[in-house]
Scaffold this motif. Structure first.
Motif, PDB file in Angstrom:
ATOM      1  N   LEU A  38       0.831  -1.205   0.000  1.00  0.00           N
ATOM      2  CA  LEU A  38       0.000   0.000   0.000  1.00  0.00           C
ATOM      3  C   LEU A  38       0.866   1.257   0.000  1.00  0.00           C
ATOM      4  O   LEU A  38       0.647   2.174  -0.800  1.00  0.00           O
ATOM      5  CB  LEU A  38      -0.930  -0.007   1.212  1.00  0.00           C
ATOM      6  CG  LEU A  38      -1.752   1.256   1.461  1.00  0.00           C
ATOM      7  CD1 LEU A  38      -2.717   1.524   0.306  1.00  0.00           C
ATOM      8  CD2 LEU A  38      -2.507   1.128   2.784  1.00  0.00           C
ATOM      9  N   LEU A  39       1.841   1.323   0.880  1.00  0.00           N
ATOM     10  CA  LEU A  39       2.713   2.491   0.952  1.00  0.00           C
ATOM     11  C   LEU A  39       3.428   2.702  -0.384  1.00  0.00           C
ATOM     12  O   LEU A  39       3.481   3.817  -0.902  1.00  0.00           O
ATOM     13  CB  LEU A  39       3.744   2.329   2.067  1.00  0.00           C
ATOM     14  CG  LEU A  39       4.820   3.424   2.115  1.00  0.00           C
ATOM     15  CD1 LEU A  39       4.226   4.751   2.539  1.00  0.00           C
ATOM     16  CD2 LEU A  39       5.964   3.010   3.021  1.00  0.00           C
ATOM     17  N   ALA A  40       3.967   1.630  -0.952  1.00  0.00           N
ATOM     18  CA  ALA A  40       4.682   1.740  -2.226  1.00  0.00           C
ATOM     19  C   ALA A  40       3.747   2.228  -3.333  1.00  0.00           C
ATOM     20  O   ALA A  40       4.127   3.078  -4.145  1.00  0.00           O
ATOM     21  CB  ALA A  40       5.301   0.397  -2.596  1.00  0.00           C
ATOM     22  N   ALA A  41       2.518   1.723  -3.367  1.00  0.00           N
ATOM     23  CA  ALA A  41       1.553   2.148  -4.391  1.00  0.00           C
ATOM     24  C   ALA A  41       1.222   3.626  -4.247  1.00  0.00           C
ATOM     25  O   ALA A  41       1.061   4.332  -5.249  1.00  0.00           O
ATOM     26  CB  ALA A  41       0.285   1.304  -4.296  1.00  0.00           C
ATOM     27  N   ARG A  42       1.151   4.091  -3.034  1.00  0.00           N
ATOM     28  CA  ARG A  42       0.868   5.522  -2.813  1.00  0.00           C
ATOM     29  C   ARG A  42       2.070   6.393  -3.162  1.00  0.00           C
ATOM     30  O   ARG A  42       1.912   7.491  -3.673  1.00  0.00           O
ATOM     31  CB  ARG A  42       0.435   5.757  -1.367  1.00  0.00           C
ATOM     32  CG  ARG A  42      -0.967   5.260  -1.111  1.00  0.00           C
ATOM     33  CD  ARG A  42      -1.410   5.547   0.295  1.00  0.00           C
ATOM     34  NE  ARG A  42      -2.823   5.251   0.463  1.00  0.00           N
ATOM     35  CZ  ARG A  42      -3.408   5.137   1.630  1.00  0.00           C
ATOM     36  NH1 ARG A  42      -2.726   5.293   2.748  1.00  0.00           N
ATOM     37  NH2 ARG A  42      -4.699   4.855   1.706  1.00  0.00           N
ATOM     38  N   GLN A  43       3.280   5.897  -2.887  1.00  0.00           N
ATOM     39  CA  GLN A  43       4.477   6.680  -3.204  1.00  0.00           C
ATOM     40  C   GLN A  43       4.799   6.653  -4.702  1.00  0.00           C
ATOM     41  O   GLN A  43       5.499   7.531  -5.184  1.00  0.00           O
ATOM     42  CB  GLN A  43       5.683   6.176  -2.412  1.00  0.00           C
ATOM     43  CG  GLN A  43       5.680   6.615  -0.983  1.00  0.00           C
ATOM     44  CD  GLN A  43       7.021   6.376  -0.308  1.00  0.00           C
ATOM     45  OE1 GLN A  43       7.915   5.722  -0.827  1.00  0.00           O
ATOM     46  NE2 GLN A  43       7.158   6.917   0.894  1.00  0.00           N
ATOM     47  N   ALA A  44       4.341   5.647  -5.406  1.00  0.00           N
ATOM     48  CA  ALA A  44       4.616   5.502  -6.837  1.00  0.00           C
ATOM     49  C   ALA A  44       3.302   5.470  -7.623  1.00  0.00           C
ATOM     50  O   ALA A  44       2.967   4.471  -8.265  1.00  0.00           O
ATOM     51  CB  ALA A  44       5.427   4.230  -7.087  1.00  0.00           C
ATOM     52  N   PRO A  45       2.537   6.565  -7.601  1.00  0.00           N
ATOM     53  CA  PRO A  45       1.213   6.559  -8.222  1.00  0.00           C
ATOM     54  C   PRO A  45       1.238   6.347  -9.737  1.00  0.00           C
ATOM     55  O   PRO A  45       0.261   5.887 -10.313  1.00  0.00           O
ATOM     56  CB  PRO A  45       0.630   7.932  -7.861  1.00  0.00           C
ATOM     57  CG  PRO A  45       1.821   8.793  -7.615  1.00  0.00           C
ATOM     58  CD  PRO A  45       2.862   7.879  -7.035  1.00  0.00           C
ATOM     59  N   GLU A  46       2.358   6.670 -10.383  1.00  0.00           N
ATOM     60  CA  GLU A  46       2.479   6.455 -11.818  1.00  0.00           C
ATOM     61  C   GLU A  46       3.187   5.143 -12.128  1.00  0.00           C
ATOM     62  O   GLU A  46       3.399   4.799 -13.294  1.00  0.00           O
ATOM     63  CB  GLU A  46       3.236   7.626 -12.454  1.00  0.00           C
ATOM     64  CG  GLU A  46       2.503   8.951 -12.296  1.00  0.00           C
ATOM     65  CD  GLU A  46       3.363  10.130 -12.691  1.00  0.00           C
ATOM     66  OE1 GLU A  46       4.254   9.963 -13.541  1.00  0.00           O
ATOM     67  OE2 GLU A  46       3.140  11.215 -12.133  1.00  0.00           O
ATOM     68  N   GLY A  47       3.572   4.416 -11.099  1.00  0.00           N
ATOM     69  CA  GLY A  47       4.256   3.141 -11.243  1.00  0.00           C
ATOM     70  C   GLY A  47       3.318   1.985 -10.985  1.00  0.00           C
ATOM     71  O   GLY A  47       2.093   2.121 -11.105  1.00  0.00           O
ATOM     72  N   TYR A  48       3.894   0.852 -10.596  1.00  0.00           N
ATOM     73  CA  TYR A  48       3.107  -0.340 -10.334  1.00  0.00           C
ATOM     74  C   TYR A  48       3.791  -1.136  -9.239  1.00  0.00           C
ATOM     75  O   TYR A  48       5.029  -1.169  -9.165  1.00  0.00           O
ATOM     76  CB  TYR A  48       2.969  -1.186 -11.601  1.00  0.00           C
ATOM     77  CG  TYR A  48       1.864  -2.205 -11.500  1.00  0.00           C
ATOM     78  CD1 TYR A  48       0.538  -1.813 -11.603  1.00  0.00           C
ATOM     79  CD2 TYR A  48       2.147  -3.543 -11.265  1.00  0.00           C
ATOM     80  CE1 TYR A  48      -0.489  -2.736 -11.487  1.00  0.00           C
ATOM     81  CE2 TYR A  48       1.129  -4.468 -11.147  1.00  0.00           C
ATOM     82  CZ  TYR A  48      -0.186  -4.067 -11.261  1.00  0.00           C
ATOM     83  OH  TYR A  48      -1.205  -4.974 -11.142  1.00  0.00           O
TER      84      TYR A  48
END
Length: 166
Positions: A38-48
């Motif tokens: 979840l944290l990674a998805a929020r920090q990388a909104p244009e990533g995956y």
């Protein structure tokens, strides 16, 4: 499943100070409840982000965490370490690997996670690993990456960082 462990908390604090890039493709090895996914998805909104775990309950927990938070740039995959990922590569890996097998300290799983992270990281990809402070992960990190540094530590945990230069 119901509480954030202190190691994960230190890794989250470290990732807030050393944020992932907006377009990072992140692998969460051993996703557990999915809080790092979840944290990674929020920090990388244009990533995956791909959260993997060998425990089907953990994969379901990660899926529920993502769904509850309406995250669309992440998925949870059942996998024994990276077995289900094929040749996919990532720009960052986050992990809080297990280190116990019954009562003994065990480096087998942590070592496998480190080696698989190195294999799945693209050139200049970064590993962020939290571990109990007494664990001797530095030699394994140096063997797999050729570099290792401690980004944060307290009396119980260290957050290790390594960069893939190959």
């Amino acid at each position: 499943w119901t509480a954030l462990d202190d190691g994960t908390r230190l890794l989250i604090e470290t990732l807030q100070a050393h944020a992932l890039r907006d377009d990072d493709r992140v692998l969460d090895l051993g996703s557990g409840s999915g809080v790092l996914t979840l944290l990674a998805a929020r920090q990388a909104p244009e990533g995956y982000v791909v959260g993997v775990d060998a425990d089907c309950r953990a994969v379901e927990a990660t899926r529920r965490t993502l769904a509850h938070n309406r995250v669309e740039n992440a998925e949870a995959v059942l996998s024994d370490v990276t077995e289900a990922l094929g040749e996919r590569t990532f720009s960052a890996v986050v992990t809080n690997p297990p280190f116990h097998r019954e009562q003994a300290t065990n480096y087998v799983i942590g070592g496998q996670i480190i080696r698989e992270a190195a294999r799945h990281l693209e050139r200049r990809g970064r590993l962020y690993l939290v571990a109990n402070a007494f664990l001797r992960y530095e030699p394994i990190l140096l063997e797999a990456f050729g570099n290792a540094e401690v980004l944060a530590e307290n009396s119980r945990f260290k957050v290790w960082h390594a960069v893939q230069w190959h």
